[in-house]
Design a protein around this motif. Structure first.
Motif, PDB file in Angstrom:
ATOM      1  N   TYR A   4       0.796  -1.228   0.000  1.00 45.97           N
ATOM      2  CA  TYR A   4       0.000   0.000   0.000  1.00 45.97           C
ATOM      3  C   TYR A   4       0.831   1.281   0.000  1.00 45.97           C
ATOM      4  O   TYR A   4       0.303   2.385  -0.160  1.00 45.97           O
ATOM      5  CB  TYR A   4      -0.955   0.015   1.197  1.00 45.97           C
ATOM      6  CG  TYR A   4      -0.270   0.147   2.545  1.00 45.97           C
ATOM      7  CD1 TYR A   4       0.009   1.418   3.077  1.00 45.97           C
ATOM      8  CD2 TYR A   4       0.088  -0.968   3.305  1.00 45.97           C
ATOM      9  CE1 TYR A   4       0.633   1.568   4.307  1.00 45.97           C
ATOM     10  CE2 TYR A   4       0.720  -0.837   4.532  1.00 45.97           C
ATOM     11  CZ  TYR A   4       0.979   0.429   5.023  1.00 45.97           C
ATOM     12  OH  TYR A   4       1.591   0.592   6.229  1.00 45.97           O
ATOM     13  N   GLY A   5       2.156   1.163   0.178  1.00 46.44           N
ATOM     14  CA  GLY A   5       2.977   2.374   0.335  1.00 46.44           C
ATOM     15  C   GLY A   5       2.841   3.359  -0.812  1.00 46.44           C
ATOM     16  O   GLY A   5       2.838   4.573  -0.610  1.00 46.44           O
ATOM     17  N   VAL A   6       2.697   2.818  -2.034  1.00 50.30           N
ATOM     18  CA  VAL A   6       2.656   3.710  -3.187  1.00 50.30           C
ATOM     19  C   VAL A   6       1.360   4.536  -3.239  1.00 50.30           C
ATOM     20  O   VAL A   6       1.277   5.510  -3.966  1.00 50.30           O
ATOM     21  CB  VAL A   6       2.855   2.886  -4.478  1.00 50.30           C
ATOM     22  CG1 VAL A   6       1.547   2.261  -4.922  1.00 50.30           C
ATOM     23  CG2 VAL A   6       3.463   3.761  -5.574  1.00 50.30           C
ATOM     24  N   TYR A   7       0.366   4.154  -2.427  1.00 45.40           N
ATOM     25  CA  TYR A   7      -0.918   4.860  -2.481  1.00 45.40           C
ATOM     26  C   TYR A   7      -1.075   5.950  -1.431  1.00 45.40           C
ATOM     27  O   TYR A   7      -2.140   6.529  -1.280  1.00 45.40           O
ATOM     28  CB  TYR A   7      -2.078   3.843  -2.406  1.00 45.40           C
ATOM     29  CG  TYR A   7      -1.971   2.831  -3.514  1.00 45.40           C
ATOM     30  CD1 TYR A   7      -2.153   3.239  -4.844  1.00 45.40           C
ATOM     31  CD2 TYR A   7      -1.645   1.502  -3.266  1.00 45.40           C
ATOM     32  CE1 TYR A   7      -1.999   2.328  -5.882  1.00 45.40           C
ATOM     33  CE2 TYR A   7      -1.498   0.591  -4.299  1.00 45.40           C
ATOM     34  CZ  TYR A   7      -1.674   1.018  -5.610  1.00 45.40           C
ATOM     35  OH  TYR A   7      -1.530   0.137  -6.642  1.00 45.40           O
ATOM     36  N   GLU A   8      -0.013   6.234  -0.701  1.00 48.56           N
ATOM     37  CA  GLU A   8      -0.108   7.278   0.327  1.00 48.56           C
ATOM     38  C   GLU A   8      -0.603   8.598  -0.259  1.00 48.56           C
ATOM     39  O   GLU A   8      -1.481   9.256   0.292  1.00 48.56           O
ATOM     40  CB  GLU A   8       1.258   7.475   1.013  1.00 48.56           C
ATOM     41  CG  GLU A   8       1.212   8.563   2.079  1.00 48.56           C
ATOM     42  CD  GLU A   8       2.542   8.738   2.824  1.00 48.56           C
ATOM     43  OE1 GLU A   8       3.242   7.731   3.073  1.00 48.56           O
ATOM     44  OE2 GLU A   8       2.868   9.882   3.154  1.00 48.56           O
ATOM     45  N   THR A   9      -0.036   8.998  -1.398  1.00 46.66           N
ATOM     46  CA  THR A   9      -0.457  10.259  -2.025  1.00 46.66           C
ATOM     47  C   THR A   9      -1.958  10.247  -2.318  1.00 46.66           C
ATOM     48  O   THR A   9      -2.675  11.215  -2.021  1.00 46.66           O
ATOM     49  CB  THR A   9       0.308  10.490  -3.346  1.00 46.66           C
ATOM     50  OG1 THR A   9       1.689  10.280  -3.125  1.00 46.66           O
ATOM     51  CG2 THR A   9       0.080  11.901  -3.867  1.00 46.66           C
ATOM     52  N   ALA A  10      -2.441   9.168  -2.919  1.00 43.79           N
ATOM     53  CA  ALA A  10      -3.855   9.100  -3.284  1.00 43.79           C
ATOM     54  C   ALA A  10      -4.757   9.094  -2.053  1.00 43.79           C
ATOM     55  O   ALA A  10      -5.791   9.759  -2.010  1.00 43.79           O
ATOM     56  CB  ALA A  10      -4.115   7.845  -4.126  1.00 43.79           C
TER      57      ALA A  10
END
Lengths: 332, 332, 332, 332, 332, 332
Positions: free
Chosen positions: B96-102
């Motif tokens: 899930y790390g890549v979705y922090e921005t979203a």
């Protein structure tokens, strides 16, 4: 910067994103067989930097009839005055009436972002400003938001989508998460250097575990000449980044020979704080601005009919007929 | 209101809308074969009404591993305090790390809109508030903007996309363009009545060509008992809608028997103006609010790792370990 | 607190510190053989905490004639109202006239300090306040300044002279200079513990070289149970001490079992900042206040003759005769 | 003005007026046999007029070792910028470390007074300003306070101790007490003239019993050409001295030929009131300023070690090594 | 207070004081043979004390036709709300139309004065207020101004014309001119006592030549028990009357037995200064108020036709038909 | 402008409008056979435009003795400084003493009006200003008020009495009452044109029943070239007149050829609104100002005796003897 090629989505073309009374209006006019050539003018509620016009042009190119139209406008990125007409469309009303919501919405949101970005760029007096606000807006507009920031003068942006629209590489150092998971800033910086392609600048985030000045020296010693810069992002809980901190980190790096390591600052930057950094003479090499740009209030635009079948007309409060504006250029 | 079923777009799932340093982080961690179970907490920078959590849940449902996860959160539409943790995710970080921005972007934008909407609704003390701001935001977020306004308490919205998400019929009278093209307010109102399905309320816009009070009487006489209401939208150039105007239109309508015709007000409404209308006792039946809601500043959210593999950790400025919040419910 | 025994200096007794016109007045009166019994009243220009009266009494005890005198006053540390008479002397004028400058000067300076101290103590709502202002005043008044702070309610003071006057042990941790010379905070703390007598509390200063939270853990680990507390004194260049920093240090100390180590805060504390710490619930165990107390503006006092040889008299602007004040007690 | 010869008191030399942690530090360093040559820099917290440096020099002359020292400083009375280094001491730390409190305390208090005095002098645009504030400070600092006022530009002071330090005659008229005891202003003025040495200017205080203008004429008629001036000191209870009162007294004195009698004003003068007198063109010949100067807030100074045994070092928030300042002169 | 009998002047009756368009309107209507029964309502622009209605009634009594009229109004001296209708006239329009200017002008000016007077009276909490403003308005309105002040609650007024209208004796002490011409306050007071009829209170003005306290004692000693009071009118050039001056004069008079001599204050009194006197507890026996009352801004009134020949009508911005107001009484 | 011939009324000459203490003073002086030649000076409390001097001269011409007098003054309409002497009378005191109230009252009220008028005229930068305030003052002063406005620079006034005094034709369009009674704006305008003499400009009031722009076109079409102008007087209930409304009416009139029809604006104009109209470039041809001028606060004047029988004298607070002012001219 090369202008991107925008492509209107199906949701916009279908009228689904419109105020419901526009599709209804078209329906009524069809029943009444009324499709006059009408001139709509769009003006702005406050001065700023115009943005979104390219996307509007792409939309009009899809919907206007081939021959019977004329479109005049200011160009992407131009400054505009309060109440200035920035767009004038003359065409059969049924062809474009349903898109009024989309047209003024695109201009409003994009011009709001571009205008805020330009304020930051002017306040920074030559120090590069990077748009870091992707995390404060809905992902559906991350791309156009960062694109607008670039139109407003930003030197870079953090989102991949924004970089693609603007035709540049996205910028970024590393998140606190990487450092926390690897457990050590220097270790994370070394790993970053090991796996990232050579064109990505080596910039380390130096406020995670230790004092910023201490951590700056540690990563500089770990990476040596390969270190491109450090980013200071001290949280508000620790007093945020101060101008004196920047000066001290600069001095301590210089003292041990790291005069080429650049210093980037981020965290809660707004116009007042940017000016404070510039005026204090803090040796900053780049400023990352987040919600001041991405959370900028849209600039409301208003669309009005001023001629119908060549005859001046207008609602109360507006002056009938074409509003002269010699700055407009014919774009279609 | 029934909660909608959100569907994450390909752009979000692909990581394209993310800050570039998140995909890079995942890449580094993969090279290092590091994928610890990590706990990320998300807290808000100011108090307000939480919105966007349903969309975040839909995203997490697509990306988290089937078994190894735990998600706790406040529910859509709940009030939240400054610095309160509203979401806690425990799962392997690479998932899930890549979705922090979203994730924080969705919450920021939607909560900003919902919070502003709730302020209006509270100021209106029972008078229905309709979201009219579609024209002030980019069409890509028109739907979620109007949905958030409904979550914040609005009784309706003008966009079709927003109505669909919120599961209600969009609201709307008619634009000035219809009246200008038909050349006469009464004529336009009659056409509207003729072609619109019976469930659409007959509300006429009465400030296009003549004095509002005069035009109100004209459309009332033209449509008789079928007229549901009139909308006053006097432009700023004419002093905007005043409380006395509403009282006078009410009195003049009542004098000739149109006591059932309702009066809607729009145009530049913000909290101060809404309160002014309410406190002056102006007989308003509905308030259309535009840029106060749609241009609301997003509420910044912050995401931090607080545990890695069960061990408390945090960057400087945060307190390591799980932050207790008994209001959180497990949602996944 | 036991009241100290003050001893007037030769400079005061000789009249050297007086306004020159008082010695001249005495000279003229002697030539004219005029030495009437006169009543002088002293009143204050604003409300506050009276201090300096003990020192004034010691002076009067040295100069008034043995029999022919009467002195009424409020007691050391009492609150006083604006324009309230706090001291009334009846005696032959030549015996005390030359000391008017000294009497009102002592009361002015000491009451100014005591009043500021009491404001801090009240703002701190039970958290002990220590006077740390010796470094901001001339060393000739360091003792009376710290004594006045104690009269105003401070729990301690940093100067030896102040401690002696107030009959308490002076308080203090260690200066940055010790740590810098020893080159390491933990090492300095260990040396402190090694050579200081057991009654001196072991309090370490933890912002010299490393992050405060990090350094707190280091000294706690170095000294173990012997560590009494840490002092946070973050300089303004680093954002000063914040409430969140205190909370975080507390949490990080507790996490590893150092729940008994106390946290003291100093650096630029004024009423507003003290209230902010208290209201935010930051777990502070003591507050060191410097220039807010030591730099407090003196409270001007005015001395007037109201009776001469038993007859009411006064200059314009004052009311002749004794001013009634039932709060006064006869002290001599 | 000739600089005075200061002599440090036993209380200062013994370390009794120091913060207790300095004697403790020296004790620890002795136990550890640590006495490195260290460089301490002192800088100011705000711009102003430096004062106290002569007294600091006298102190250092008594305590520094004969050979191994170097002291650089700005001179007494020079202007200084915010954060400017005004003093740099290089010597074995044990020789001077205990005096840090005294050094910064002397500079703080004296510079505060001198800076306030200079503000008054500049506001007065050439009209002499006399320091009348002895009655508002503790008698132990009356002398240095008045000396500092003279350094700041005052033309005179009222205290004998201040006059002695500054090498000038103290100034003063007569107190209300003399007039009240003698029962009549003219009578008191005649007595003053009879017994005072010829070099003391004959200045009468004219607001005790009658209207100021009336009393001015009475004393002028009583003393004739010998009258040097009158002092107006109207109390606040009577509206204080106004510019119109000065003009009227001037006019009434001139009308009967007393054009050489000067007019002095005192009572609650601050910058605003001084400017008001100057700008209104009131014919004032001298201004007596009390608590604005004597109650001036001390200017905090900070002392930091920047080198130990020739190596740059500093605590967090400061930049290691010597801070360049070409304005410093070597004084020892 | 008995209501006076007003008599409209020839200038008013002839229409000469009207706005020129009213006589023109009457002329046009006569040519058109239009003289409908019309209802005019008069409302106020802000809340206050109504005054002038008696004079308006006297005017209407002269001009309305004998039978065909109806007049409803609030009474002289009543409080009125913002926008409240205070007068309603129903009669043939030609009979009263030309007097609209006069009617609203009388109400505006008189209500302005009465409202300001009432504010003073309320601020004075029982201490009598005397209207002293005749010298600040044109003599043509001195009478109605002072009459309005009495309607507002003043206990007296200085002008003969005002006293006559209000049916009371005018109040007054003596001018400075009398004292200056006689050359001595006591002498002037004795002459005043000698020639004035016994019902005129003996009040002396005590600030002309000497200090107020001194002069008060002189006139008290000169007139003995016959002295009714003293008036303090210290000019601004001497700091105006202060609360402390009043206290001191009271004390000095009492000390020598003149406890029955009253103290009146005048000179620049406004609401703030009145409140200051009352709150400070100064022993004032009467307050003379000048330009705060006489220079009060008139309260604008607006007159509108609401019915013509029984049919509701109104211009835009007003609501047609009779405005209900149960507080109105029929007066004609 | 030719200066009018003023005639003092019987009420003024009889002393009835005076403060009662002046007639009493004259009575005392007669009993004492005191009638010295005295010089009275009148000065102003603030800067402005002097008005009323002609009326004062007419009064003095009636009351001063034939030979024994001298009067110096500034001229009607001159600017005056704060505290400047504007009038000096030397004559036997009994001849004029009783008129002090009237003299300063006339100057106060008239100068207040003239000063406010001049402010408006200067703010309007050449656009004519008409005094429309008759309806806000008592009819007894309507004439002098409008006269004073003309002295201050107004180009016209609405009252017949003011016009007569100023020697000009009064200005005015038509009241709403005429239009309401005739039931139609165009009809009323035609009647106005039919019956008014040719020298009265045809100006129609266009906000009674319909939108101002619509009604402007209707009356222009009704009257053709004879129409001189329209007056916009939109009530506050409808947002008052805006600058955009003026621009729109101008544009709509021009579009159909009525370029010569002028636009007059009235309704709540004050300095701020006048400046706003001027700065926005709104094409206004005349401004009608009401209560800003007529409700202007009178400018207080003060009268003092400065010489009695050639000897300088004055009360406390004033300077005895003639106050030099070279701007004064001898007028009698």
């Amino acid at each position: 910067m090369k202008l991107p090629k925008f492509e209107p989505t199906e949701a916009i073309l279908s009228g689904e994103t419109a105020d419901v009374y526009f599709p209804r209006t078209i329906e009524i006019l069809r029943h009444e067989s009324l499709d006059p050539v009408a001139t709509m003018e769009v003006f702005t509620s406050r001065a700023g930097t115009l943005c979104g016009m390219e996307e509007v042009r792409a939309l009009l190119a899809r919907v206007l009839p081939e021959d019977n139209h004329e479109v005049w406008a200011l160009a992407e990125g131009e400054t505009m005055d309060r109440k200035e007409v920035v767009l004038r469309i003359t065409a059969p009303y049924q062809s474009y009436g349903v898109y009024e919501t989309a047209i003024v919405g695109i201009l409003a949101h994009c011009s709001g972002w571009a205008t805020a970005a330009r304020e930051c760029v002017e306040a920074a007096r030559g120090i590069p400003v990077i748009s870091f606000g992707a995390r404060h807006v809905h992902p559906s507009v991350v791309g156009v938001m960062d694109y607008s920031a670039i139109v407003g003068g930003c030197a870079g942006c953090s989102s991949i989508a924004g970089g693609r629209l603007a035709g540049i590489e996205p910028s970024g150092t590393m998140p606190h998460a990487l450092i926390i998971i690897m457990g050590d800033t220097a270790k994370a910086t070394i790993a970053f250097d090991k796996y990232m392609p050579p064109e990505v600048p080596r910039v380390s985030l130096v406020d995670t575990f230790k004092d910023e000045a201490e951590e700056s020296l540690l990563v500089a010693q770990a990476l040596g000449d390969k270190l491109n810069g450090v980013r200071l992002d001290t949280p508000g809980e620790r007093g945020s980044v101060t101008t004196d901190l920047v000066k001290e980190v600069r001095a301590r790096l210089d003292m041990v020979g790291f005069t080429k390591v650049r210093i980037f600052v981020s965290g809660g930057l707004d116009l007042e704080r940017i000016r404070h950094f510039i005026e204090s003479g803090a040796p900053v090499d780049g400023l990352g601005v987040g919600s001041y740009i991405s959370g900028a209030k849209p600039i409301d635009f208003t669309a009005d009919l001023h001629e119908v079948e060549g005859k001046p007309i207008a609602k109360r409060g507006r002056i009938p007929g074409i509003t002269p504006n010699p700055r407009l250029k014919r774009i279609m």
